[in-house]
Design an enzyme around this catalytic site. Structure first.
Site, PDB file in Angstrom:
ATOM      1  N   SER A  18      14.943  -3.632  -4.450  1.00 18.62           N
ATOM      2  CA  SER A  18      15.285  -5.062  -4.367  1.00 18.62           C
ATOM      3  C   SER A  18      14.270  -5.923  -5.125  1.00 18.62           C
ATOM      4  CB  SER A  18      15.422  -5.524  -2.912  1.00 18.62           C
ATOM      5  OG  SER A  18      14.160  -5.632  -2.285  1.00 18.62           O
ATOM      6  N   HIS A 115       2.462  -5.467  -2.341  1.00 16.13           N
ATOM      7  CA  HIS A 115       2.199  -4.831  -1.057  1.00 16.13           C
ATOM      8  C   HIS A 115       2.710  -5.753   0.050  1.00 16.13           C
ATOM      9  CE1 HIS A 115       0.297  -2.295   1.882  1.00 16.13           C
ATOM     10  NE2 HIS A 115      -0.213  -3.375   2.446  1.00 16.13           N
ATOM     11  N   GLU A 149      -8.351   2.387  -5.914  1.00 16.52           N
ATOM     12  CA  GLU A 149      -8.402   2.361  -4.455  1.00 16.52           C
ATOM     13  C   GLU A 149      -7.070   1.803  -3.935  1.00 16.52           C
ATOM     14  OE1 GLU A 149     -11.527   0.582  -1.245  1.00 16.52           O
ATOM     15  OE2 GLU A 149     -12.060   0.484  -3.347  1.00 16.52           O
ATOM     16  N   GLU A 180       8.499 -11.804  -1.091  1.00 17.03           N
ATOM     17  CA  GLU A 180       8.218 -10.833  -2.171  1.00 17.03           C
ATOM     18  C   GLU A 180       9.059 -11.184  -3.400  1.00 17.03           C
ATOM     19  OE1 GLU A 180       7.984  -6.613  -1.296  1.00 17.03           O
ATOM     20  OE2 GLU A 180       7.835  -7.014   0.847  1.00 17.03           O
TER      21      GLU A 180
HETATM   22  C1  GAR Z   1       8.728  -3.612  -0.539  1.00 19.89           C
HETATM   23  O1  GAR Z   1       8.624  -4.247   0.715  1.00 19.89           O
HETATM   24  C2  GAR Z   1       7.358  -3.398  -1.146  1.00 19.89           C
HETATM   25  O2  GAR Z   1       6.454  -4.446  -0.871  1.00 19.89           O
HETATM   26  C3  GAR Z   1       6.926  -2.134  -0.458  1.00 19.89           C
HETATM   27  O3  GAR Z   1       8.079  -1.338  -0.414  1.00 19.89           O
HETATM   28  C4  GAR Z   1       9.224  -2.175  -0.366  1.00 19.89           C
HETATM   29  C5  GAR Z   1      10.159  -1.774  -1.483  1.00 19.89           C
HETATM   30  O4  GAR Z   1      11.376  -2.452  -1.386  1.00 19.89           O
HETATM   31  N1  GAR Z   1       5.865  -1.496  -1.165  1.00 19.89           N
HETATM   32  C6  GAR Z   1       4.926  -0.772  -0.581  1.00 19.89           C
HETATM   33  O5  GAR Z   1       4.891  -0.557   0.623  1.00 19.89           O
HETATM   34  C7  GAR Z   1       3.866  -0.215  -1.520  1.00 19.89           C
HETATM   35  N2  GAR Z   1       2.804   0.354  -0.789  1.00 19.89           N
HETATM   36  P1  GAR Z   1      12.338  -2.547  -2.631  1.00 19.89           P
HETATM   37  O6  GAR Z   1      12.560  -1.120  -3.129  1.00 19.89           O
HETATM   38  O7  GAR Z   1      13.592  -3.137  -2.089  1.00 19.89           O
HETATM   39  O8  GAR Z   1      11.693  -3.410  -3.671  1.00 19.89           O
END
Ligand code: GAR
Length: 217
Positions: A18, A115, A149, A180
């Protein structure tokens, strides 16, 4: 005024994509400073890959399971794929795999990540569950430059949401996801246009204005 050439962006995903879609949509604007040239995944079955190819983007999958424990072999193939497409900037959009110091070194200052928490709070997994457990009243998302990191690196943008009484992790995740989708396209534009520059541990972002003076929850 002459327009700068658009920065060539690769997007890496592991799931539904997304955030990738929010970047694809933003990049449709004629004056957006970046163009997505390829979408890649470590999971051949990532839903977002289908969406990207439906929209006409080049895609690739490198199945991390085929590499066993050899992280650097995976990262070298990933690097080669990105070079094939002349990628200049790399965007991690729900890419759930750690990259080796070797890779991070090759791409120093040219990889951004999103994140789902207000870093440096809640690095790692299960951020929404942990935010609820800790009882924070403000939660959110962070876009930052990648370092070797995990979930640490100069911060380009953050977006905050209130935590509401009775929230469950899914409700909170959905609220965070809306920010996001707002901050990632803005942060990528700031980096691609050269308005966001790394200054030690901080990022200077020219022309990015906070939306309000206070966030109280
Ligand atoms: C999002 O919430 C992103 O911030 C998170 O995974 C999701 C992906 O959603 N990322 C992490 O946790 C990275 N450590 P999406 O595939 O719908 O963009």
């Amino acid at each position: 005024m002459s327009m700068q050439p658009k920065k060539r962006v690769g997007v890496l995903i592991s799931g539904r994509g997304s955030n990738m879609v929010s970047l694809i949509e933003a990049a449709k604007a004629a004056d957006y400073p970046a163009e997505i040239v390829v979408v890649g995944s470590n999971r051949p079955d990532a839903k977002g890959l289908d969406r990207a190819s439906d929209e006409g983007f080049a895609t690739f999958a490198l199945d991390h399971k085929l590499y066993g424990k050899d992280r650097e072999a995976f990262d070298r193939d990933l690097h080669a794929k990105l070079l094939e497409h002349n990628v200049e900037l790399l965007v991690l959009a729900g890419f759930m795999r750690l990259l080796t110091p070797w890779f991070v070194d090759q791409w120093q200052g040219r990889v951004i990540n999103i994140h789902p928490a207000l870093l440096p709070s809640f690095p790692g997994l299960h951020t929404h569950e942990r935010a609820l457990e800790e009882g924070v009243r403000i939660h959110g998302a962070t876009v930052h430059f990648l370092t070797s990191e995990m979930d640490v690196g100069p911060i380009i943008a953050q977006g905050a949401v209130p935590v509401l009484d009775g929230d469950n992790p899914d409700e909170l995740a959905a609220r965070v996801l809306t920010v996001e989708h707002e901050i990632y396209p803005k942060a990528l534009a700031a980096v691609a246009s050269g308005k966001a520059t790394i200054d030690g541990f901080r990022v200077k972002v020219e022309g990015m204005k906070p939306e309000g003076k206070k966030i109280i929850s």
